[in-house]
Design an enzyme around this catalytic site. Structure first.
Site, PDB file in Angstrom:
ATOM      1  N   GLY A 232      36.250  41.877  41.483  1.00 25.82           N
ATOM      2  CA  GLY A 232      36.050  40.995  42.625  1.00 25.82           C
ATOM      3  C   GLY A 232      37.146  41.193  43.662  1.00 25.82           C
ATOM      4  N   PHE A 233      38.381  41.006  43.250  1.00 28.13           N
ATOM      5  CA  PHE A 233      39.557  41.120  44.129  1.00 28.13           C
ATOM      6  C   PHE A 233      39.510  40.121  45.279  1.00 28.13           C
ATOM      7  CE2 PHE A 233      38.198  45.375  42.626  1.00 28.13           C
ATOM      8  CZ  PHE A 233      39.134  45.523  41.624  1.00 28.13           C
ATOM      9  N   GLY A 460      37.761  40.199  35.653  1.00 30.89           N
ATOM     10  CA  GLY A 460      38.404  41.394  35.136  1.00 30.89           C
ATOM     11  C   GLY A 460      39.762  41.169  34.494  1.00 30.89           C
ATOM     12  N   ARG A 620      55.607  32.810  31.582  1.00 28.58           N
ATOM     13  CA  ARG A 620      55.214  33.271  30.252  1.00 28.58           C
ATOM     14  C   ARG A 620      54.027  34.223  30.355  1.00 28.58           C
ATOM     15  NH1 ARG A 620      52.925  29.042  26.182  1.00 28.58           N
ATOM     16  NH2 ARG A 620      53.022  30.095  24.173  1.00 28.58           N
ATOM     17  N   GLY A 694      51.466  33.192  36.930  1.00 23.88           N
ATOM     18  CA  GLY A 694      50.273  33.880  37.449  1.00 23.88           C
ATOM     19  C   GLY A 694      50.722  35.263  37.857  1.00 23.88           C
ATOM     20  N   GLY A 696      48.139  38.100  38.758  1.00 21.35           N
ATOM     21  CA  GLY A 696      47.131  38.985  39.347  1.00 21.35           C
ATOM     22  C   GLY A 696      47.383  39.377  40.790  1.00 21.35           C
ATOM     23  N   GLU A 697      48.048  38.530  41.545  1.00 23.63           N
ATOM     24  CA  GLU A 697      48.279  38.852  42.960  1.00 23.63           C
ATOM     25  C   GLU A 697      49.641  39.508  43.166  1.00 23.63           C
ATOM     26  OE1 GLU A 697      45.581  37.718  44.730  1.00 23.63           O
ATOM     27  OE2 GLU A 697      44.890  36.262  43.258  1.00 23.63           O
TER      28      GLU A 697
HETATM   29 MO1  MOS Z   1      42.026  36.791  44.480  1.00 26.20          MO
HETATM   30  S1  MOS Z   1      42.176  37.348  46.454  1.00 26.20           S
HETATM   31  O1  MOS Z   1      42.432  35.188  44.740  1.00 26.20           O
HETATM   32  O2  MOS Z   1      40.401  36.960  44.054  1.00 26.20           O
END
Ligand code: MOS
Length: 730
Positions: A232-233, A460, A620, A694, A696-697
C-alpha cells in the site's frame, strides 16, 4: 497483575500467513469470486480539464456481453452525504458520474459493465466521448498557490541577517506514485439494501464510512472486507472513486461487479506523493550552532480538495534553534488529489533539511555528524514538551562505528576506484508515529485456543504475525494456538493502518482484550476450591503455554482447558480498547540515522548505491524479522525516491506520460545493495502498553538525503532535486 512471560514478542518469527501468500491461497480483493459476477472497466477522461459534450455508447452497448454503460447522462444521483472522516481532505470530493465536468486527465467519465472482462475492456474502447477541452494547469512552478499555513518562533528574518553563515537553497522534489504490487480493486455485491464490498484498502472502517455516506446507507447496511493487501505505502488510506463506481455499477446492473484498476489507471485513479518546491534558508554561527531557518514550502493539491501532510514537523523539532519561520502552501492544479506516501511529510522535509545540513557542514568544515550533535535539542522546541525518548545521538554513534564513517574523506572526489568516484553520506530522520483509538476482541475457547479480532489491515508489515505475538504472550498461549483476524468492518473498530501507528494502537487494544480474558481465567481458578490455584493471590498467577501457574511455585497450576471444562464454559471473551496517548505531554517520535555509500561513474554520471545502513530508535521491537523487512523495504523505497522515481506529466494536456512500471522507475534487485538495519535496545512507554514507537515510516525518512550527501562526497556536485539523475550529474 503479574507481568506475563514474553516468549513470542521479540522472537524472529516468520509470517503466520507466509504459506498462504506464497502458495496463492491468500485471497486479495480482485480474487474474490462471486457467482454471476460482472466485470466493470472505467473509461478515463482523455482531456485534462473541461466538459463532456456528448457520450456515444451505441457501439459499446451493441458489443456482445456488454450489459450497461453508465455515465453522467444516465447514472442515478448519489446522495454524497458530508463525511469529514475517512481521510477525506477539506474540499468537495469527486462525485462520480454526477455532472459533465472533467477535473483531471484520467477522471472516470463512464463505466462499461459486461459479462466478461474482455467484453468490458473492448466495450470501454468503443465508448466515444466528445469534450469541450480547456487548457489544464498541472505545472506547480506556474500555478498560483493557496493561502499559507504559517508557523513561527523567534524572529527568523532577524536571526538569519545576524547569522555569520547563511545558506539559501531551492529544492525540487518529483511527484511519486506508490506502485504497490497489488492493483486497487473492488468487488461489490448488493443484497437488497445491504452492500458488501471486497476492497483493497488500508482502512476498512474508513471505506465503510465513505460508502455509507456516498449512498446514504445506515452503518449496518455496509460491510467492507479486506483480509490481504499486496502493498500500500499509503495508497489505500482513503476510498477512491473506483470503489464508488463498482458499488454503483452493481446497483444499476443488479449483479455483483468486479472492478480492477489497470496499472495505468493506478497513476490517476488513486493518489500520489505530491511534487514539492521547497526553499530553505539556514543561518548558523561559525561553530555550526543553528540560529535561524526559513522554510517556504509548496506542494501540489487538486482543484477540488486541499491535501495536507505533516511537512512542518521536521523543521520545528529536529534541531535546536531559536528562530524558525515556515510557510506551507498547497498549489491547486488540475490533477487528482494526492495522498500520504511512506514517511509522509517527513520524507520530503528531511531530504531538504538533511541535505542542507550536509551543505552547512561542508561550508564550516565540520563533520556532518558532529554538526548534528551540536544542534541536538533538549526538548521539542515547538511545544516545549520533553521527548518521550530521543536516542538519535546513540544512532549516530552506533551507525558511525558499524558503517566505518572514519573511512570517509570529507574532501569530495578524493576516493576513486578506476573511473568510479566513491562517496559516503549520512542523514538523520524522525517520524511522528501515530497513536490512534482502536478496539479489539479476544475469545479463549474451551479447547485452549484463542481468536483475536480487530478491523485493522496488514498491508505488508506483518500485522497478522506481530499481533499474534502480542496476543499469544498476553494470553499465555503459543503462536500456533492463537488466530488473529483482521480486515473486516464488522470486527472491532480501528483507525487507519498507516502512520506507523498499528502496533502502538491496535496492539495496545489487543493486549488489553487478552489481559482481560487472562484475568477472567485467573479469577475463575483462584476462587475455585477444585483448582490447584485456589487461594493463590491473583497477582501471582501467570500463564504459559496455556497453563496457569503460581509464579512462585510453578508446580501449582492447571491448564485453561481443564479450568474451562470444569466450569462448563465454552469460552471466555473480552473487548479491549486503546484511547490514544491521553493527557501525558511528551513529544513522541521514532528516529533514524541512515548511512549510504555510493559510486558514481565519472563520465556517465551513473549513481550506484553500494551499501546502506539504518540505525533506529523505534522503541521496543516486537518482531525482529518483520522489522528487518520494514527497514529493507523503507530503504529500497528511499533509493527509489533518491535516484529513480518521478511521475512525469505532459503539461499540454495533463496526461501522465510514464504511467507504467516500464517507464516509472522503481528499484530492482540490481539497484539494491547490501542493506543492514540495527535497532537500539529499549522501549518507549509513552502512552502505549507495548513500549513501541513504530518503524514503517522512519525507515524511509532520511534515506534520499543520505544518498544525495554521498553523491556530493563522491562528486562534489550538489543536486537539489529528486530524483538525482545521471543527466543532472553530467
Ligand atoms: Mo503509510 S503513508 O501511513 O501507509
Amino acid at each position: 497483575m503479574s507481568p506475563q512471560p514474553q516468549a513470542a514478542v521479540g522472537a524472529p518469527l516468520s509470517r503466520v500467513d507466509g504459506v498462504l501468500k506464497v502458495t496463492g491461497r491468500a485471497e486479495y480483493a480482485a480474487e474474490h469470486d462471486l457467482k454471476g459476477v460482472a466485470h466493470a472497466v472505467i473509461v478515463d477522461a482523455s482531456i485534462g480539464r473541461g466538459r463532456i459534450r456528448s457520450i456515444d455508447t451505441r457501439a459499446a452497448e451493441k458489443h456482445a456481453g456488454v450489459l450497461r454503460v453508465i455515465h453522467h447522462g444516465n447514472a442515478p444521483k448519489l446522495p454524497y452525504r458530508d463525511n469529514a472522516g475517512s481521510n477525506n481532505p477539506a474540499g468537495r470530493r469527486l462525485r462520480v458520474f454526477q455532472d459533465d465536468k472533467v477535473l483531471f486527465h484520467g477522471q472516470p467519465v463512464a463505466v462499461v459493465v459486461a459479462t466478461t472482462l474482455e467484453a468490458a475492456q473492448h466495450g470501454a474502447s468503443l465508448v466515444k466521448v466528445r469534450y469541450d477541452a480547456e487548457q489544464p494547469s498541472t505545472d506547480i512552478t506556474k500555478a498560483k498557490p493557496g493561502e499559507p499555513t504559517p508557523y513561527a518562533r523567534g524572529d527568523a528574518e532577524a536571526g538569519l541577517r545576524s547569522s555569520a553563515v547563511r545558506l539559501d537553497l531551492k529544492y525540487e522534489l518529483a511527484r511519486n506514485h506508490h506502485n504497490p504490487m497489488e492493483p486497487h480493486a473492488t468487488v461489490a455485491r448488493w443484497d437488497g439494501n445491504k452492500l458488501t464490498v471486497w476492497d483493497k484498502t488500508q482502512w476498512v472502517m474508513g471505506t465503510h464510512d465513505e460508502i455509507a455516506a456516498v449512498f446514504d446507507l445506515p452503518a449496518d447496511a455496509v460491510r467492507v472486507i479486506n483480509p490481504f493487501v499486496g502493498g500500500g505505502f499509503g495508497s489505500g488510506l482513503r476510498c477512491w472513486p473506483h470503489t464508488i463506481v463498482a458499488a454503483l455499477a452493481a446497483r444499476v446492473t443488479r449483479r455483483p461487479v468486479k472492478l480492477v484498476l489497470s496499472r495505468k489507471q493506478m497513476y490517476f485513479g488513486t493518489g500520489f506523493r505530491p511534487a514539492y518546491e521547497y526553499r530553505l534558508r539556514l543561518g548558523s554561527d561559525r561553530r555550526g550552532r543553528l540560529n535561524a531557518a526559513i522554510h517556504d514550502i509548496d506542494h501540489e493539491t487538486s482543484s477540488y480538495e486541499t491535501f495536507f501532510e505533516a511537512v512542518l514537523g521536521t523543521g520545528q523539532m529536529m534541531y535546536s534553534m531559536p528562530n524558525v519561520r515556515q510557510a506551507y502552501r498547497q498549489v491547486p492544479l488540475d490533477v487528482n488529489t494526492p495522498i500520504w506516501m511512506r514517511g509522509p511529510g517527513f520524507a520530503p522535509a528531511s531530504f531538504v533539511i538533511e541535505s542542507a545540513m550536509d551543505e552547512l557542514a561542508t561550508e564550516l568544515g565540520i563533520d556532518p555528524i558532529e554538526l548534528r550533535r551540536r544542534n541536538e535539542p533538549a526538548e521539542d522546541e515547538s511545544t516545549n514538551e520533553p521527548f518521550s525518548t530521543r536516542r538519535l545521538s546513540e544512532c549516530y554513534t552506533v551507525g558511525a562505528r558499524e558503517f566505518g564513517w572514519d573511512r570517509r574523506n570529507p574532501k569530495p572526489r578524493s576516493t576513486r576506484e578506476g573511473n568510479l568516484l566513491i562517496g559516503l553520506g549520512m542523514a538523520a530522520g524522525a517520524y511522528d508515529c501515530g497513536r490512534y483509538p482502536g478496539q479489539a476482541r479476544a475469545r479463549l475457547d474451551a479447547d485452549g485456543t484463542a481468536v483475536v479480532e480487530a478491523a485493522t489491515t496488514d498491508m505488508g508489515p506483518g500485522t497478522y504475525t506481530s499481533q499474534t505475538q502480542v496476543a499469544a504472550d498476553a494470553l499465555g498461549l503459543t503462536m500456533r494456538t492463537v488466530t488473529f483476524r483482521l480486515g473486516d468492518s464488522e470486527y472491532p473498530f480501528t483507525s487507519p493502518h498507516g502512520g506507523s501507528s498499528t502496533m502502538a494502537s491496535v496492539g495496545s487494544a489487543v493486549v488489553d482484550a487478552c489481559n482481560k480474558v487472562r484475568q477472567q481465567a485467573i479469577k475463575l481458578a483462584v476462587e475455585d476450591r477444585e483448582s490447584p490455584l485456589y487461594g493463590v493471590n491473583a497477582d501471582d498467577v501467570v500463564v504459559r503455554n496455556g497453563r496457569l501457574h503460581d509464579r512462585n511455585n510453578t508446580v501449582r497450576g492447571e491448564t485453561y482447558k481443564s479450568l474451562l471444562a470444569r466450569h462448563d464454559r465454552s469460552h471466555l471473551e473480552a473487548n479491549g480498547s486503546y484511547e490514544g496517548p491521553g493527557s501525558e505531554r511528551s513529544a513522541y517520535f521514532a528516529y533514524s540515522a541512515t548511512f549510504a555509500e555510493v559510486s558514481v561513474d565519472a563520465d556517465l554520471g551513473l549513481v550506484r548505491v553500494r551499501k546502506m545502513l539504518g540505525v533506529y530508535d523505534a522503541g521496543r521491537i516486537i518482531s525482529p524479522k518483520l522489522a528487518d523487512s520494514q527497514a529493507i523495504g523503507g530503504i529500497v523505497g528511499g533509493i527509489g525516491q533518491a535516484l529513480l522515481e518521478h511521475t512525469v506529466t505532459d503539461h499540454r494536456d495533463g496526461r501522465i506520460v510514464n504511467s507504467s512500471l516500464a517507464d516509472y522507475l522503481v528499484p530492482v534487485n540490481a539497484d539494491v545493495p547490501e542493506i543492514k538495519a540495527i535497532y537500539l535496545d529499549g522501549e518507549d512507554n509513552a502512552g502505549n502498553l507495548l513500549g513501541v514507537k513504530g518503524l514503517g515510516e522512519v525507515v524511509q525518512v532520511g534515506v534520499a538525503a543520505a544518498i544525495g550527501n554521498a553523491v556530493y562526497n563522491a562528486t562534489g556536485r550538489r543536486i537539489r532535486q529528486l530524483p538525482i539523475t545521471a543527466e543532472a550529474l553530467l
